[in-house]
Enzyme design. Structure first.
Site, short mmCIF file in Angstrom:
data_model
loop_
_atom_site.label_atom_id
_atom_site.label_comp_id
_atom_site.label_asym_id
_atom_site.label_seq_id
_atom_site.Cartn_x
_atom_site.Cartn_y
_atom_site.Cartn_z
N GLY A 154 16.34 -4.65 -34.36
CA GLY A 154 16.04 -4.71 -33.07
C GLY A 154 17.10 -4.09 -32.05
N LEU A 155 16.87 -4.03 -30.88
CA LEU A 155 17.91 -3.30 -30.09
C LEU A 155 19.47 -3.64 -30.11
CD1 LEU A 155 15.81 -3.07 -26.73
CD2 LEU A 155 16.12 -1.17 -28.44
N SER A 156 20.46 -2.88 -29.86
CA SER A 156 21.71 -3.24 -29.85
C SER A 156 21.81 -4.40 -28.67
CB SER A 156 22.53 -1.95 -29.15
OG SER A 156 23.74 -2.42 -29.12
N ALA A 157 22.57 -5.33 -29.23
CA ALA A 157 22.97 -6.59 -28.51
C ALA A 157 21.54 -7.34 -28.33
CB ALA A 157 23.29 -6.28 -26.99
N SER A 158 20.75 -7.46 -29.40
CA SER A 158 19.56 -8.25 -29.45
C SER A 158 19.91 -9.46 -30.14
CB SER A 158 18.37 -7.53 -30.01
OG SER A 158 18.80 -7.31 -31.36
N THR A 176 23.32 -9.40 -35.46
CA THR A 176 24.63 -9.68 -36.12
C THR A 176 24.83 -11.16 -35.97
OG1 THR A 176 25.54 -7.54 -35.91
CG2 THR A 176 27.04 -9.24 -36.35
N SER A 214 17.72 0.11 -36.86
CA SER A 214 16.96 0.74 -37.49
C SER A 214 15.64 0.76 -36.88
CB SER A 214 16.59 -0.29 -38.89
OG SER A 214 16.22 -1.64 -38.73
#
EC number: 2.7.1.25
Length: 184
Positions: A12-16, A19, A86
């Protein structure tokens, strides 16, 4: 137990929320006595792939390295939880083939770009919009959403607990499971 280990591939997008979900899933697995290792995109970039940039070829190589590490972990009986943007379908498909399709579970965090930008914990979207970061996924580089992920979550609409519960429910019902019940 070696035949049991799988790879959860969070994309997914950054900050989705990749982590955050990865570590929550690792905790849920640990509570059931299942060993796992999180391969977080930022940490991978500082260790396994520190020599790579963000060109298409470098991203492909990063995914290749992580997929090989996931395969090694699974072979040793450890679950792998990869939390990486990814962005390209063909790279994720190559990761699936490297890990083994029967061990690969794709989890797509379909959180809208506006939500990810509002979260922006590192200020990356702001910098990308200002032109300070080239090849930033979702802004100056494409993100190819999975066509048929095993799970899909919008973390703006679903709580972390709901995402973890849905994932463990899938694992309990699917070919990966059933997961061991809480061993406490």
């Amino acid at each position: 137990m070696k035949d049991y280990a799988h790879t959860l591939w969070l994309t997914g997008l950054s900050a989705s929320g990749k982590t955050t979900l990865a570590y929550a899933l690792a905790e849920a697995l640990a509570a059931r006595g299942v060993t796992s290792e999180v391969l977080d995109g930022d940490a991978v970039r500082q260790e396994l792939s520190r020599d790579l940039g963000f060109s298409r070829d470098d991203r492909r190589e990063n995914i290749r390295r992580v997929a090989h590490r996931c395969r090694q972990l699974n072979a040793a009986g450890t679950w792998a939880i990869a939390a990486l943007i990814s962005p390209y379908r063909d790279d994720r498909e190559q990761a699936r083939q490297t890990v083994g399709a029967s061990r690969f579970i794709e989890v797509y965090l379909a959180t809208p770009l506006t939500v990810c930008e509002a979260r922006d914990p590192k200020g990356l979207y702001r910098r990308a919009r200002a032109g300070d970061i080239a090849h930033f996924t979702g802004i100056s580089d494409a993100y190819e959403a999975p066509l048929n992920p095993d799970l899909q979550f919008d973390t703006a609409a679903r709580s972390l607990a709901q995402c973890v519960a849905a994932t463990t429910q899938l694992l309990d019902a699917g070919s990966a499971g059933p997961l061991p019940k809480d061993v406490r």
